[in-house]
Design an enzyme around this catalytic site. Structure first.
Site, PDB file in Angstrom:
ATOM      1  N   ARG A   1       0.810  -1.219   0.000  1.00  0.00           N
ATOM      2  CA  ARG A   1       0.000   0.000   0.000  1.00  0.00           C
ATOM      3  C   ARG A   1       0.843   1.268   0.000  1.00  0.00           C
ATOM      4  O   ARG A   1       0.420   2.314  -0.480  1.00  0.00           O
ATOM      5  CB  ARG A   1      -0.905  -0.029   1.240  1.00  0.00           C
ATOM      6  CG  ARG A   1      -1.999   1.012   1.230  1.00  0.00           C
ATOM      7  CD  ARG A   1      -2.875   0.870   2.477  1.00  0.00           C
ATOM      8  NE  ARG A   1      -2.109   1.099   3.675  1.00  0.00           N
ATOM      9  CZ  ARG A   1      -2.291   0.445   4.836  1.00  0.00           C
ATOM     10  NH1 ARG A   1      -3.226  -0.478   4.943  1.00  0.00           N
ATOM     11  NH2 ARG A   1      -1.550   0.715   5.876  1.00  0.00           N
TER      12      ARG A   1
ATOM     13  N   TYR B   1     -13.029  22.010 -10.506  1.00  0.00           N
ATOM     14  CA  TYR B   1     -13.714  20.763 -10.899  1.00  0.00           C
ATOM     15  C   TYR B   1     -14.823  20.445  -9.884  1.00  0.00           C
ATOM     16  O   TYR B   1     -14.585  20.495  -8.668  1.00  0.00           O
ATOM     17  CB  TYR B   1     -12.631  19.683 -10.913  1.00  0.00           C
ATOM     18  CG  TYR B   1     -13.051  18.281 -11.233  1.00  0.00           C
ATOM     19  CD1 TYR B   1     -13.589  17.945 -12.478  1.00  0.00           C
ATOM     20  CD2 TYR B   1     -12.863  17.262 -10.302  1.00  0.00           C
ATOM     21  CE1 TYR B   1     -13.924  16.643 -12.769  1.00  0.00           C
ATOM     22  CE2 TYR B   1     -13.184  15.952 -10.595  1.00  0.00           C
ATOM     23  CZ  TYR B   1     -13.727  15.647 -11.829  1.00  0.00           C
ATOM     24  OH  TYR B   1     -14.050  14.352 -12.109  1.00  0.00           O
TER      25      TYR B   1
ATOM     26  N   ASP C   1      -4.745  22.226  -9.434  1.00  0.00           N
ATOM     27  CA  ASP C   1      -5.164  21.094 -10.265  1.00  0.00           C
ATOM     28  C   ASP C   1      -4.618  21.385 -11.663  1.00  0.00           C
ATOM     29  O   ASP C   1      -5.130  22.251 -12.377  1.00  0.00           O
ATOM     30  CB  ASP C   1      -6.691  20.984 -10.260  1.00  0.00           C
ATOM     31  CG  ASP C   1      -7.190  19.769 -11.036  1.00  0.00           C
ATOM     32  OD1 ASP C   1      -6.494  19.340 -11.972  1.00  0.00           O
ATOM     33  OD2 ASP C   1      -8.284  19.276 -10.718  1.00  0.00           O
TER      34      ASP C   1
ATOM     35  N   LYS D   1      -6.483  11.149 -17.286  1.00  0.00           N
ATOM     36  CA  LYS D   1      -6.699  11.896 -18.522  1.00  0.00           C
ATOM     37  C   LYS D   1      -5.513  11.668 -19.480  1.00  0.00           C
ATOM     38  O   LYS D   1      -5.407  10.613 -20.054  1.00  0.00           O
ATOM     39  CB  LYS D   1      -6.918  13.379 -18.203  1.00  0.00           C
ATOM     40  CG  LYS D   1      -7.984  13.608 -17.104  1.00  0.00           C
ATOM     41  CD  LYS D   1      -9.402  13.283 -17.558  1.00  0.00           C
ATOM     42  CE  LYS D   1     -10.412  13.171 -16.415  1.00  0.00           C
ATOM     43  NZ  LYS D   1     -10.573  14.350 -15.584  1.00  0.00           N
TER      44      LYS D   1
HETATM   45  C1  LIG Z   1     -11.235  14.308 -14.282  1.00  0.00           C
HETATM   46  C2  LIG Z   1     -10.705  15.398 -13.450  1.00  0.00           C
HETATM   47  C3  LIG Z   1     -10.381  15.182 -12.112  1.00  0.00           C
HETATM   48  C4  LIG Z   1     -10.655  13.886 -11.416  1.00  0.00           C
HETATM   49  O1  LIG Z   1      -9.943  12.815 -11.919  1.00  0.00           O
HETATM   50  P1  LIG Z   1     -10.484  11.310 -11.778  1.00  0.00           P
HETATM   51  O2  LIG Z   1      -9.313  10.499 -12.130  1.00  0.00           O
HETATM   52  O3  LIG Z   1     -11.657  11.183 -12.697  1.00  0.00           O
HETATM   53  O4  LIG Z   1     -10.882  11.143 -10.330  1.00  0.00           O
HETATM   54  C5  LIG Z   1      -9.838  16.223 -11.413  1.00  0.00           C
HETATM   55  N1  LIG Z   1      -9.627  17.422 -11.973  1.00  0.00           N
HETATM   56  C6  LIG Z   1      -9.931  17.676 -13.247  1.00  0.00           C
HETATM   57  C7  LIG Z   1      -9.651  19.023 -13.822  1.00  0.00           C
HETATM   58  C8  LIG Z   1     -10.499  16.674 -14.029  1.00  0.00           C
HETATM   59  O5  LIG Z   1     -10.826  16.942 -15.301  1.00  0.00           O
END
Ligand SMILES: *Cc1c(COP(=O)(O)O)cnc(C)c1O
Length: 399
Positions: free
Chosen positions: A61, A114, A190, A215
């Site tokens: 972990r 987000y 982010d 992404k």
């Molecule tokens: C998709 C996304 C997230 C979250 O990511 P996940 O892997 O789906 O939990 C966070 N911030 C932004 C800007 C996103 O587009």
């Protein structure tokens, strides 16, 4: 301040970071370690490992050579100190916010964040006694007015989710730090949209950078993954919190993230090119009121984007002239190449209605028409344009 490795171009880092063929039978890629138990030869060796929780391999972990290879590659690319892997982007965000907040604290979060980040703040952190205040993404140095003695985090996202405002990140960082007057304050961003390739947070006053590796890093819509990249001072609080929460990711998904990095520069270049081409085409359409893409000259965020970013990803939005939901559905339901669904950053194109008016609180969203968020995939651009052209014909017929 600059922690970006100066000696290698990004594409070269992407090809070589996080690999050690000589230590692995000459095999190009690192192995995928499936692990829970890690055995120690003696009690003394186990205890030595326990005393050194931020290094080495102790338990599945808390990190394996697979997750450590991914973390090394991402932090090197972004110019951070070290990184922590999470099971999703949201898990990375939740872990990082929790690392720097406790009951009685106040945090500042951009109104363009987000949606699930907001829900974590409004529901989970609030329940723990942490107050979230949302601020105008265009606030710049004005952030200083909102800093209280209890403010522990300023959270940025630029360009903003759904609406693509570009924040003046260095101005926010400098003013927030000055107003905090040396008190404990963590600046977090982010950075999913730009990826570590197109924006370097640690060169612009940020302490912690968060990514939905789901992404562009994974890049093929086949895994969930997150990563928290930190500067030197932020690493231990983040890693300790990750260990308390059990924040980690499955080895096969981490491997997909590591593999995705190898091609990320070429994929992103194409996403960028097609995204700009689609945005330009959409801006000329009579059905479109406004395109939200900071990479386009004339966009309100363009000057800041040019100053601070080195590229644009393939995600942007268009505000349509007011029309019914049925007309939007007539367009989107029958697109042959653009899928309707959450997430983005894979090889495929997407088109999704989004509703900023429903989630904004600091600065109400005032555009009257529907907002469609587009992800430009890797398909041929003429095919994509033809698909949208036919979609607009259906939309107009349904008006
Ligand atoms: C998709 C996304 C997230 C979250 O990511 P996940 O892997 O789906 O939990 C966070 N911030 C932004 C800007 C996103 O587009």
């Amino acid at each position: 301040m600059t922690q970006t490795p100066p000696d290698r171009a990004q594409e070269t880092l992407l090809s070589h970071a996080g690999r050690d063929p000589a230590g692995n039978f000459g095999i190009v890629n690192p192995p995928v370690y499936h692990a829970s138990t890690v055995l120690f030869p003696t009690l003394a060796a186990l205890e030595a490992s326990d005393r050194n929780p931020f290094e080495g391999v102790n338990y599945g972990r808390t990190g394996t050579p697979t997750s450590q290879a991914f973390e090394a590659a991402v932090s090197q690319l972004e110019g951070g100190w070290r990184a922590v892997t999470a099971a999703s982007g949201l898990s990375a965000i939740a872990t990082a916010l929790s690392a720097f907040t406790a009951s009685g604290d106040h945090i500042l979060v951009t109104d363009s964040a987000y949606g699930p980040t907001r829900r974590f703040c409004n529901e989970v952190l609030r329940g723990y006694g942490v107050e979230t205040e949302y601020y105008d993404p265009l606030i710049g140095a004005g952030i200083a007015r909102l800093i209280r003695p209890s403010t522990r985090v300023v959270f940025l996202e630029s360009p903003g989710s759904l609406t693509f405002e570009v924040q003046d990140i260095p101005a926010v960082a400098a003013a927030a730090r000055a107003a905090a007057a040396g008190g404990p304050l963590t600046l977090m961003i982010d950075n999913t949209w730009a990826s570590p390739l197109y924006f370097k947070p640690f060169d612009h006053g940020i302490d912690v950078s968060l990514h939905a590796a789901t992404k562009y890093m994974v890049g093929h819509s086949d895994a969930m993954l997150g990563v928290i990249v930190t500067n030197q001072a932020s690493f231990e609080p983040v890693k300790r919190t990750a260990m308390r929460f059990g924040t980690c990711a499955g080895p096969d998904d981490v491997y997909l993230g590591l593999r995705g990095l190898r091609t990320m520069a070429v994929r992103l270049a194409r996403h960028q090119e097609s995204g700009l081409a689609l945005a330009d085409w959409l801006a000329r359409r009579p059905e479109v009121a406004r395109v939200l893409h900071p990479g386009r000259p004339g966009d309100p965020g363009h000057a800041l984007w040019r100053r601070d970013f080195t590229g644009a990803s393939g995600l942007f939005a268009a505000v349509l002239r007011p029309c019914s939901k049925a007309a939007v559905a007539a367009m989107l339901d029958h697109l042959a190449l653009f899928g309707i669904g959450y997430s983005w950053g894979g090889f495929e194109s997407l088109a999704l209605p989004v509703y900023p008016a429903r989630i904004r609180s600091a600065v109400p969203w005032s555009e009257p028409g529907p907002v469609i968020r587009f992800h430009a995939g890797l398909e041929n651009i003429d095919d994509l344009i033809r698909d949208l052209d036919q979609g607009f014909a259906r939309l107009s017929a349904a008006l």
